[in-house]
Design a protein around this motif. Structure first.
Motif, mmCIF file in Angstrom:
data_model
loop_
_atom_site.group_PDB
_atom_site.id
_atom_site.type_symbol
_atom_site.label_atom_id
_atom_site.label_comp_id
_atom_site.label_asym_id
_atom_site.label_seq_id
_atom_site.Cartn_x
_atom_site.Cartn_y
_atom_site.Cartn_z
ATOM 1 N N UNK A 163 -51.252 85.088 -31.073
ATOM 2 C CA UNK A 163 -50.454 85.517 -32.474
ATOM 3 C C UNK A 163 -49.581 86.198 -31.698
ATOM 4 N N UNK A 164 -49.404 86.897 -30.262
ATOM 5 C CA UNK A 164 -48.886 87.468 -28.944
ATOM 6 C C UNK A 164 -47.499 86.791 -28.759
ATOM 7 N N UNK A 165 -47.296 85.562 -28.950
ATOM 8 C CA UNK A 165 -46.363 85.163 -28.999
ATOM 9 C C UNK A 165 -45.264 84.505 -29.701
ATOM 10 N N UNK A 166 -45.506 85.241 -31.172
ATOM 11 C CA UNK A 166 -44.631 85.031 -32.118
ATOM 12 C C UNK A 166 -43.791 86.520 -32.374
ATOM 13 N N UNK A 167 -44.618 87.049 -30.966
ATOM 14 C CA UNK A 167 -43.637 88.343 -30.836
ATOM 15 C C UNK A 167 -43.182 88.851 -29.965
ATOM 16 N N UNK A 168 -42.504 87.288 -28.969
ATOM 17 C CA UNK A 168 -42.607 87.783 -27.559
ATOM 18 C C UNK A 168 -41.250 89.019 -27.333
ATOM 19 N N UNK A 169 -41.277 89.933 -26.344
ATOM 20 C CA UNK A 169 -40.752 90.501 -25.914
ATOM 21 C C UNK A 169 -41.272 92.021 -27.246
ATOM 22 N N UNK A 170 -42.031 91.962 -28.012
ATOM 23 C CA UNK A 170 -42.320 93.512 -28.589
ATOM 24 C C UNK A 170 -42.601 94.120 -28.442
ATOM 25 N N UNK A 171 -42.362 95.353 -28.818
ATOM 26 C CA UNK A 171 -42.791 97.221 -28.062
ATOM 27 C C UNK A 171 -44.212 97.230 -29.209
ATOM 28 N N UNK A 172 -45.199 98.044 -28.440
ATOM 29 C CA UNK A 172 -46.014 98.763 -29.507
ATOM 30 C C UNK A 172 -45.279 99.377 -30.957
ATOM 31 N N UNK A 173 -46.082 99.231 -31.636
ATOM 32 C CA UNK A 173 -45.661 100.281 -32.882
ATOM 33 C C UNK A 173 -46.226 101.674 -32.921
ATOM 34 N N UNK A 174 -45.068 102.357 -32.651
ATOM 35 C CA UNK A 174 -45.238 104.106 -31.912
ATOM 36 C C UNK A 174 -46.649 104.436 -33.497
ATOM 37 N N UNK A 175 -47.212 106.001 -33.055
ATOM 38 C CA UNK A 175 -48.025 106.170 -33.833
ATOM 39 C C UNK A 175 -47.714 106.103 -35.370
ATOM 40 N N UNK A 176 -48.121 105.994 -36.459
ATOM 41 C CA UNK A 176 -47.501 106.101 -37.973
ATOM 42 C C UNK A 176 -46.763 107.983 -37.771
ATOM 43 N N UNK A 177 -45.195 108.086 -38.421
ATOM 44 C CA UNK A 177 -45.203 109.315 -38.416
ATOM 45 C C UNK A 177 -45.021 109.819 -39.885
ATOM 46 N N UNK A 178 -44.817 111.659 -39.647
ATOM 47 C CA UNK A 178 -44.450 111.521 -41.142
ATOM 48 C C UNK A 178 -43.723 111.347 -42.063
ATOM 49 N N UNK A 179 -44.074 111.395 -43.474
ATOM 50 C CA UNK A 179 -42.554 111.256 -44.061
ATOM 51 C C UNK A 179 -41.985 111.994 -44.466
#
Length: 436
Positions: free
Chosen positions: A217-233
């Motif tokens: 599953x990670x291979x499909x997102x090689x080099x991707x960084x973790x999504x940061x905490x959800x921000x207020x809209x």
């Protein structure tokens, strides 16, 4: 109160391939590991025909993978005496296991397989559709659960926070396998995943296990960084002064009264926790004493808080005989008004702080609670607070701070939801009708 020496800070964090984050806490003296795969996706992320998809998937992913049948998944976990389950919330989903420390490799492999390589067979979709519809019926037969969803709908309106996590009967009946598959593949990505674990574990060994199990599953997102905490809209979804009624032929009337609060990134979280605890968090709380102990109006009365990225709420629940609903609501309004006008006493603040400190420390003795704390903190804040820091934040709260927050929050118009034997809002007692 300082952190006891028996609770050393042993949290470690690693960034793994594909944006996966691993957060662990070694707990000496136990022989188990609680492990969860957290995904920063919940019902708030559903759009249109997806309403209820995250919860539907919580059921469906356990129905089989390319390597395991549903029966095989259950048999493997039963064979080691472990627990396997999942839950869905408005902003996240968690698939978790609790096993002996010798079976942690199995837990990692099984959870990773379920979350990333499920089959989602058409026959299983139809089978689980019936199960989810039964769950909705169970919710509708439980006045307290029904009330919670009704209150969120009343407070948050058309904002996604107002939708029930479980979906609706119509949305679940209409949901296709393609809709579920698209939501799963599009949202359950490794940059949104946090693997949290607590117990008798070795962080480096667990990192190797997780990296291997989530590797495809990670291979499909090689080099991707973790999504940061959800921000207020920036959208303020909550509204004050609304009233909703759900007619239910029950022996009791169930009422929830509340006000909107700021989102979780706003300052003052420990102050809100102290205020809530003093209002309705325990046997000595003001609401419990006034409603139950001094007047005998209800068996159960309590207050609670939730905080999401955009907003939150402080609410009061009570269940009582229908003929007592008016008096219960009048007493609750009086209590909230009194605290809004004059704040809490020094003794109330001290008791609330002691209750929160004790609950925090006692909760730390349970590996499942520690795992939950790790996962939520990483998704919501992107950092871990030590026990000592959390205790210090509670201890620092002053009576003046609780008075200021009480005046700000409790002076708002109350939003109310009622489930009980009333046909029309006009049938409700005057103290309830006057809230609208």
């Amino acid at each position: 109160m300082s952190a006891p020496d028996t609770f050393p800070e042993t949290v470690r964090r690693s960034d793994l391939p594909g944006g996966v984050r691993l957060v662990t806490e070694a707990v000496p003296g136990v022989r188990s590991v609680a492990l969860g795969i957290w995904i920063g996706i919940g019902s708030i992320d559903e759009v249109g025909t997806q309403a209820g998809a995250a919860h539907f998937l919580e059921h469906l992913l356990f129905k089989g993978t390319r390597r395991r049948t549903a029966a095989g998944i259950a048999e493997e976990m039963d064979a080691v005496g472990g627990e396997l389950n999942a839950f869905t919330a408005k902003e996240h989903t968690c698939y978790y296991a609790h096993v002996l420390d010798t079976d942690v490799a199995l837990a990692v492999d099984l959870l990773s397989d379920v979350v990333t390589d499920a089959e989602l067979a058409h026959t299983d979709v139809e089978l689980e559709r019936g199960v989810v519809l039964e769950e909705i019926s169970m919710r509708d037969d439980d006045p307290e659960d029904l009330l919670g969803d009704l209150f969120d709908q009343t407070l948050f309106g058309d904002h996604p926070l107002g939708r029930p996590v479980i979906g609706t009967e119509d949305s679940v009946r209409a949901m296709s396998r393609d809709t579920l598959h698209t939501f799963w593949r599009g949202e359950y990505t490794t940059p949104r995943m946090v693997v949290a674990a607590a117990g008798n574990l070795d962080h480096a060994q667990l990192a190797d296990l997780v990296a291997t199990a989530l590797g495809p599953a990670a291979h499909r997102h090689d080099g991707a960084r973790a999504v940061p905490p959800r921000a207020a809209t920036g959208v303020r979804p909550a509204r004050s002064g609304a009233l909703a009624l759900e007619t239910d032929d029950s022996e009791q009337a169930h009422v929830m009264l509340g006000v909107p609060t700021a989102g979780r990134q706003a300052p003052g979280r420990p102050v809100l926790a102290v205020l809530n605890s003093a209002l309705g968090g325990g046997l000595s709380s003001r609401l419990f004493q006034q409603v139950r102990e001094q007047r005998g109006l209800a068996y159960q009365v309590y207050s609670s808080t939730v905080r999401y990225a955009d907003a939150g709420s402080l609410s009061v629940y009570a269940g009582c005989a229908p003929e007592r609903l008016g008096e219960v609501v009048a007493v609750v309004r009086d209590v909230l008004g009194e605290v809004a006008a004059h704040g809490l006493t020094d003794a109330e603040v001290a008791r609330a702080k002691g209750s929160l400190r004790g609950g925090l420390v006692l909760g730390s003795e349970d590996t499942a609670s520690r795992m939950n704390r790790l996962g939520r903190a990483e998704l919501d804040h992107g950092r871990q607070r030590s026990l000592a820091e959390s205790l210090a934040r509670i201890e620092s709260v002053t009576p003046d701070e609780t008075a200021t927050l009480a005046a700000e929050l409790l002076d708002q118009s109350l939003t109310a939801s009622v489930v009980g034997p009333y046909e029309e809002p006009d049938d409700l007692p005057a103290p309830v009708r006057d809230l609208a």
